[in-house]
Design an enzyme around this catalytic site. Structure first.
Site, PDB file in Angstrom:
ATOM      1  N   ARG A 186       0.773  -1.101  -0.018  1.00 44.87           N
ATOM      2  CA  ARG A 186      -0.134  -0.001  -0.039  1.00 44.87           C
ATOM      3  C   ARG A 186       0.888   1.159   0.135  1.00 44.87           C
ATOM      4  NH1 ARG A 186      -4.569   0.515   4.700  1.00 44.87           N
ATOM      5  NH2 ARG A 186      -2.643   1.100   6.045  1.00 44.87           N
ATOM      6  N   LYS A 195      -2.785   6.965   1.158  1.00 49.15           N
ATOM      7  CA  LYS A 195      -2.459   7.138   2.686  1.00 49.15           C
ATOM      8  C   LYS A 195      -1.312   8.289   2.634  1.00 49.15           C
ATOM      9  CE  LYS A 195      -2.010   4.815   7.082  1.00 49.15           C
ATOM     10  NZ  LYS A 195      -3.239   5.292   7.779  1.00 49.15           N
ATOM     11  N   GLU A 232     -16.143   6.104   5.683  1.00 50.51           N
ATOM     12  CA  GLU A 232     -15.361   5.530   6.819  1.00 50.51           C
ATOM     13  C   GLU A 232     -15.397   6.599   7.970  1.00 50.51           C
ATOM     14  OE1 GLU A 232     -11.494   5.014   5.556  1.00 50.51           O
ATOM     15  OE2 GLU A 232     -11.404   6.995   4.344  1.00 50.51           O
TER      16      GLU A 232
HETATM   17  N1  PXG Z   1      -9.321   4.755   7.080  1.00 46.94           N
HETATM   18  C1  PXG Z   1      -8.338   5.597   7.246  1.00 46.94           C
HETATM   19  C2  PXG Z   1      -8.761   7.071   6.974  1.00 46.94           C
HETATM   20  C3  PXG Z   1      -7.073   5.448   8.014  1.00 46.94           C
HETATM   21  O1  PXG Z   1      -6.290   6.407   8.140  1.00 46.94           O
HETATM   22  C4  PXG Z   1      -7.945   3.165   8.242  1.00 46.94           C
HETATM   23  C5  PXG Z   1      -9.091   3.454   7.438  1.00 46.94           C
HETATM   24  C6  PXG Z   1      -7.808   1.628   8.413  1.00 46.94           C
HETATM   25  O2  PXG Z   1      -6.875   1.114   7.817  1.00 46.94           O
HETATM   26  P1  PXG Z   1      -5.739  -0.077   8.381  1.00 46.94           P
HETATM   27  O3  PXG Z   1      -4.962  -0.305   7.352  1.00 46.94           O
HETATM   28  O4  PXG Z   1      -4.968   0.462   9.573  1.00 46.94           O
HETATM   29  O5  PXG Z   1      -6.466  -1.077   8.656  1.00 46.94           O
HETATM   30  C7  PXG Z   1      -7.154   4.148   8.593  1.00 46.94           C
HETATM   31  C8  PXG Z   1      -5.666   3.795   9.291  1.00 46.94           C
HETATM   32  C9  PXG Z   1      -2.417   6.825  13.493  1.00 46.94           C
HETATM   33  C10 PXG Z   1      -2.982   5.632  12.556  1.00 46.94           C
HETATM   34  O6  PXG Z   1      -1.525   6.728  14.210  1.00 46.94           O
HETATM   35  C11 PXG Z   1      -3.915   5.897  11.583  1.00 46.94           C
HETATM   36  C12 PXG Z   1      -4.046   4.676  10.895  1.00 46.94           C
HETATM   37  C13 PXG Z   1      -3.742   3.652  11.211  1.00 46.94           C
HETATM   38  C14 PXG Z   1      -2.675   3.368  12.158  1.00 46.94           C
HETATM   39  C15 PXG Z   1      -2.448   4.473  12.993  1.00 46.94           C
HETATM   40  O7  PXG Z   1      -3.070   7.891  13.429  1.00 46.94           O
HETATM   41  N2  PXG Z   1      -5.222   5.010   9.843  1.00 46.94           N
END
Ligand code: PXG
Length: 287
Positions: free
Chosen positions: A51, A150, A183
């Site tokens: 990703r 991301k 989301e």
């Molecule tokens: N949507 C958004 C907008 C995100 O930023 C997810 C869904 C979930 O994705 P994952 O791949 O984690 O299942 C995210 C993930 C942080 C932090 O420290 C943010 C995320 C993941 C880990 C840490 O703010 N965002």
């Protein structure tokens, strides 16, 4: 003493610094990943690396490292910090440039790998579930900045998160420009209706969460039907269960939205079943 990987070297965390001319700082011009470490294993690292490179490609950022070298750098940073359970923040910025937008004036992209501990939700959030509100801030329009990237540009989510915090919620639901459920600010959304799992598809304007994909695989293997389908807030209001998935939260139940109780008002049986299956996966394997 913790060390940070910074563009090729492990340096003391106090020495890990980037230029004030870095376009990551000046413009949010870069990409990142947040990854968990369980029992010393970097969880679903291959998916996160893939990703990261896709996000970079989408913003025309060439990462100065092969995916294999990046994987090795993450593993060695985790090992150097003797991390057993924790969190990896992987960041690639466009690098230092001029005080203008032109990326041709930037130099080397910076690769930063931080391996640290993570503050988790307290157990009562899992026992009781979370309350959500709908943010008035809509999720980025995919034609402006795709939520599939991301990127370091998280203002969209931060503004929604502030709205949640103002309402006493730790997360906030974001809708897309069509008014459909997209989301939350750092989590994907699922509902359960008559035993069937439903979650918005990528074209609803979401980050394709790695926890989301893992839950879809676990649910299907357990015999649940899983549908990627456009959801309205109405669908959440009338759902039997609702839960979020994300790297930090894992799987957490949502028991109300905008003051309306969802299902029984308690974490539902399928949510709890999937959290158990997910936790088993994190403990038993890296993939
Ligand atoms: N949507 C958004 C907008 C995100 O930023 C997810 C869904 C979930 O994705 P994952 O791949 O984690 O299942 C995210 C993930 C942080 C932090 O420290 C943010 C995320 C993941 C880990 C840490 O703010 N965002």
């Amino acid at each position: 003493m913790s060390v940070v990987y910074l563009s090729g070297a492990l340096v003391d965390k106090d020495q890990a610094k980037v230029s004030v001319f870095d376009h990551g700082l000046l413009y949010g011009d870069g990409v990142f990943e947040g990854i968990r470490v369980y029992r010393g294993r970097v969880f679903l690292l291959a998916e996160h690396i893939e990703r990261l490179y896709q996000s970079a490609r989408a913003i025309r950022l060439e990462i100065p490292l092969s995916p294999a070298a990046m994987t090795a750098a993450v593993e060695s940073t985790v090992a150097a910090n003797r991390l057993s359970d924790g969190y990896v923040r992987l960041v690639v910025t466009r690098g230092a440039g001029s005080l203008g937008l032109d990326i041709r004036k930037t130099s080397q992209p910076q690769v930063i790998i931080i391996a640290d501990t993570i503050t988790l939700y307290p157990p009562e959030f899992y026992e009781n579930g979370l309350k959500l509100i709908t943010a008035s801030t809509m999720r980025n329009h995919a034609a402006a900045l795709s939520p599939r990237i991301k990127s370091l540009n998280y203002l969209n989510n931060i503004l929604a998160k502030i709205e949640g915090a103002d309402a006493g919620c730790v997360e906030a639901l974001m809708l897309n420009h069509k008014g459909e459920v997209a989301e939350c600010t750092a989590d994907n959304v699922f509902i359960v209706q008559k035993g069937v799992l439903k979650t918005p598809p990528p074209d609803a304007g979401i980050l394709e969460g790695i926890t989301r994909a893992a839950i879809m695989r676990l649910a299907q293997a357990a015999g649940y039907a899983v549908h990627e389908v456009a959801l309205q807030r109405h669908d959440l209001y009338i759902a039997d269960e609702c839960f979020l998935t994300g790297t930090a939260a894992e799987v957490v139940a949502i028991v109300s939205l905008d003051g309306r109780m969802i299902g029984s008002g308690k974490p539902g049986p399928i949510t709890r079943d999937l959290l158990g299956r997910f936790q088993k996966l994190t403990q038993d394997s890296g993939s």
